[in-house]
Design an enzyme around this catalytic site. Structure first.
Site, mmCIF file in Angstrom:
data_model
loop_
_atom_site.group_PDB
_atom_site.id
_atom_site.type_symbol
_atom_site.label_atom_id
_atom_site.label_comp_id
_atom_site.label_asym_id
_atom_site.label_seq_id
_atom_site.Cartn_x
_atom_site.Cartn_y
_atom_site.Cartn_z
ATOM 1 N N ASP A 344 0.833 -1.205 0.000
ATOM 2 C CA ASP A 344 0.000 0.000 0.000
ATOM 3 C C ASP A 344 0.867 1.254 0.000
ATOM 4 O O ASP A 344 2.052 1.218 0.330
ATOM 5 C CB ASP A 344 -0.921 0.015 1.216
ATOM 6 N N GLU A 345 0.254 2.356 -0.369
ATOM 7 C CA GLU A 345 0.851 3.687 -0.272
ATOM 8 C C GLU A 345 2.289 3.737 -0.800
ATOM 9 O O GLU A 345 3.196 4.241 -0.142
ATOM 10 C CB GLU A 345 0.780 4.183 1.180
ATOM 11 N N THR A 346 2.482 3.243 -1.978
ATOM 12 C CA THR A 346 3.802 3.289 -2.620
ATOM 13 C C THR A 346 3.989 4.667 -3.255
ATOM 14 O O THR A 346 4.089 4.816 -4.477
ATOM 15 C CB THR A 346 3.932 2.171 -3.669
#
Length: 681
Positions: A344-346
């Site tokens: 997530d949230e790369t």
């Protein structure tokens, strides 16, 4: 059951009873006091009279249940002893009858909802004349519970069903003691997966004892999956530079905890950051070259920065080797056939070292290819991949490129969340689990109102689009200052909604139920008081960290009007809530009432101090002089600094009762820096 609630006794030909109403409140000494069950059962028939537990009773647990160590029987025996003082035994086999019988009986007939329309009134024991459509069910987790004059029987469709029935009976024993209401319950869950996601990485690593306590709570409310969020707080071989100083969990901890969870019907699913959120790893000498921005590795630590820069440079093939190494080493410690790669949230993907690759094929293609490779790597080892769904939803073309076997964890934390993203995943054909939050991060006190709205809406949307389940998340951003006990009300709301979405329609009603069942608060005021205390937050932990780490001069000005105008009322509310919480818990019979009371008091007193810090900041001009034009309220900086330091000692002592040392020093540093600033101002 509520004061305005009645349970319906339906006509049964075998006992020749006629239709009648049984008041929830006792009318004479043959009735028990008011009680609640969480989650609320689908159908409940409440008969006259009470069943007294015998002085020398036994719990007979059939070996067919599959509970080899008789954990479920022991849960009942322990609760009977703790509540009544009676010492019971356990047994098995047909030659050793027990007053309580635990058995597997398939199929079980469970009443189904009257309609699939999630907006229709739910069938509950609190809606007397609701229509019933019997459905033969072998649904995992289904159970019946019968409490009669002659004995008690829990019959489950499987081990999980027996476990669930036992938890219902335990709740009744805890509230009613040796005088139990006579009931017939038929029940089953709405979602097959009813999970909890606990952050053990962003500042607070729980002790193994506390993790077991938490598993016991999850079991009591029929949660059947748990994931622990890990970035750098596991002692991987060869990665000591990453986990040093974090009080990491070790293989032995996981093995022991996995066994403990399994015995209580909870699947412990491994979860490790393998793509984004590798802030601590990518700051090391050994691994910094694998980040998108290795030049940022030497910047000072910051709670805010930790949430931003932490993405692997997947243009470097060594990144994939690192991800697989984390996966392969970790999965061997779990019995689960699932694995959450997170991903997530790369945020930095394609913006740093991998920018040339992003320019050639695009960020979406880069992301889809990398997570697909990780999923295939897991599938080759017989594991079912799971991953957060936020990046795929930002780039919907990714959805069509993901392996069919992957389960998307669709997190959305807006209290007013709509069904848009859940519908998008459903239309793609992907399997999804909806993920709301308990709303405790960045704060001393839990945002229970936000949790209620977020969880209930996500449960409704998940039901509408046939999600596989719900995973309620519990994060610890900015040092995990939130005591884990603050998450209990939100966890219970999640348990209710993942079992029976919409069956408790009113937040105030739910908070009273939680007060009674979890805390033994007959008045039902405890959790509402905790929610009210949070509403008196004027200057929170997130505001303090933002001020310290960014030096935002506009923060005080932006907060000034609200803090100065509302300070007196907020402080009075916090004092009143502290008194209510202390009184309710002093009367509680729960085993951990003292620890909970201390945690709540520390949180409320800490918020009173933070409000004072905000008030002092709001009343200071740029030149450091008090701005008396705002208010006559005066906050002495030196006295406030001393109060903060004294509070920190109490907070630290309470931290150590449930958590390892981990990053307590970072929380202390925030308070000490604040105290120094108050003395200088």
């Amino acid at each position: 059951m509520d004061e305005n609630t009645t349970a319906t006794v339906r006509e049964t030909t075998d006992t020749h009873k006629t239709m009648r109403k049984i008041p929830a409140e006792p009318q004479n000494l043959t009735e028990t006091t008011a009680w609640h069950i969480i989650p609320t059962p689908r159908t409940l028939r409440h008969d006259e009279g009470v069943t007294l537990l015998p002085l020398n009773g036994r719990v007979n647990e059939s070996r067919a249940v599959g509970d080899d160590r008789h954990v479920l029987a022991m849960q009942l025996v322990d609760d009977i002893h703790d509540t009544t003082g009676l010492d019971w035994g356990i047994t098995t086999g047909d030659r050793w009858p027990g007053f309580i019988t635990l058995t597997v009986a398939v199929p079980i007939t469970v009443a189904a909802p009257a309609t699939a329309d999630t907006h229709s009134p739910a069938i509950t024991p609190d809606t007397p004349d609701a229509p019933i459509a019997p459905t033969p069910s072998t649904t995992p987790g289904a159970y019946t519970l019968d409490i009669t004059e002659h004995g008690i029987t829990v019959a489950g469709a499987d081990f999980e069903g027996v476990r669930n029935g036992v938890q219902t009976l335990r709740q009744l024993i805890r509230q009613c003691g040796a005088a139990l209401p006579r009931l017939h319950i038929e029940d089953q869950p709405a979602f097959p997966t009813r999970g909890y996601y606990l952050d053990v990485t962003r500042g607070r690593v729980p002790t193994l004892d506390w993790l077991k306590t938490w598993a016991d709570k999850l079991c009591l409310y029929k949660v059947n999956q748990l994931q622990l969020y890990v970035e750098h707080t596991f002692a991987f071989d060869g990665l000591s530079e990453t986990w040093r100083g974090s009080s990491p969990l070790a293989p032995r901890d996981i093995l022991e905890f996995d066994d403990y969870c399994a015995e209580r019907g909870i699947e412990l699913v491994p979860s490790v950051s393998t793509f984004g959120h590798l802030y601590m790893a990518l700051r090391t000498q050994s691994l910094r070259d694998l980040g998108e921005f290795p030049e940022a590795a030497d910047e000072p630590f910051g709670f805010i920065d930790r949430m931003r820069h932490h993405t692997l440079n997947i243009g470097d093939e060594r990144a994939f080797a690192l991800s697989c190494r984390l996966i392969d080493n970790y999965l061997q410690l779990f019995r689960s056939d699932k694995f959450n790669i997170c991903a997530d949230e790369t945020f930095d993907l394609g913006k740093g070292r991998s920018k040339p690759l992003a320019e050639r094929i695009g960020v979406a293609a880069m992301y889809a290819d990398y997570v697909t490779r990780l999923c295939r790597h897991l599938e080759a080892q017989g594991k079912q991949p799971m991953m957060w769904g936020d990046i795929a939803l930002e780039h919907p073309e990714i959805l069509d490129q993901l392996p069919e076997e992957v389960t998307l964890l669709n997190w959305q934390y807006d209290p007013q969340v709509d069904d848009g993203k859940i519908r998008t995943v459903a239309e793609s054909g992907a399997t999804q689990i909806v993920c709301p939050a308990v709303w405790c991060w960045n704060a001393l006190l839990p945002r229970i109102d936000d949790a209620w709205h977020n969880i209930t809406r996500m449960a409704r949307h998940g039901t509408q689009y046939q999600a596989q389940g719900m995973l309620v998340t519990d994060w610890g951003d900015f040092g995990h200052v939130n005591d884990p006990r603050m998450a209990v009300p939100g966890m219970i709301v999640g348990a209710q909604e993942s079992w029976a979405p919409g069956r408790v329609a009113d937040e105030a009603d739910m908070l009273r139920r939680i007060s009674r069942v979890e805390y033994g608060d007959a008045g039902g005021t405890l959790v509402p008081s905790l929610a009210a205390a949070r509403r008196a937050t004027l200057f929170g932990w997130d505001d303090l960290v933002t001020w310290l780490e960014t030096g935002m001069p506009a923060l005080a000005a932006a907060r000034a009007c609200g803090i100065v105008a509302g300070f007196d009322a907020a402080d009075a509310t916090l004092r009143e809530c502290a008194a209510r919480l202390a009184t309710a818990l002093a009367q509680s019979r729960t085993a951990d009432a003292a620890g909970t009371s201390a945690a709540f008091r520390i949180a409320v007193d800490g918020q009173r101090l933070l409000n004072r810090v905000g008030l002092r900041l709001a009343r200071m001009n740029d030149d450091g002089r008090d701005d008396d034009a705002h208010s006559d309220i005066h906050v002495d900086g030196s006295a406030l600094a001393a109060a903060l330091e004294s509070w920190m000692e109490a907070y630290a002592a309470q931290w150590r009762t449930v958590s390892r040392e981990s990053e307590l020093r970072r929380v202390e540093d925030v308070i000490w820096r604040t105290a120094d600033a108050m003395r200088r101002s």
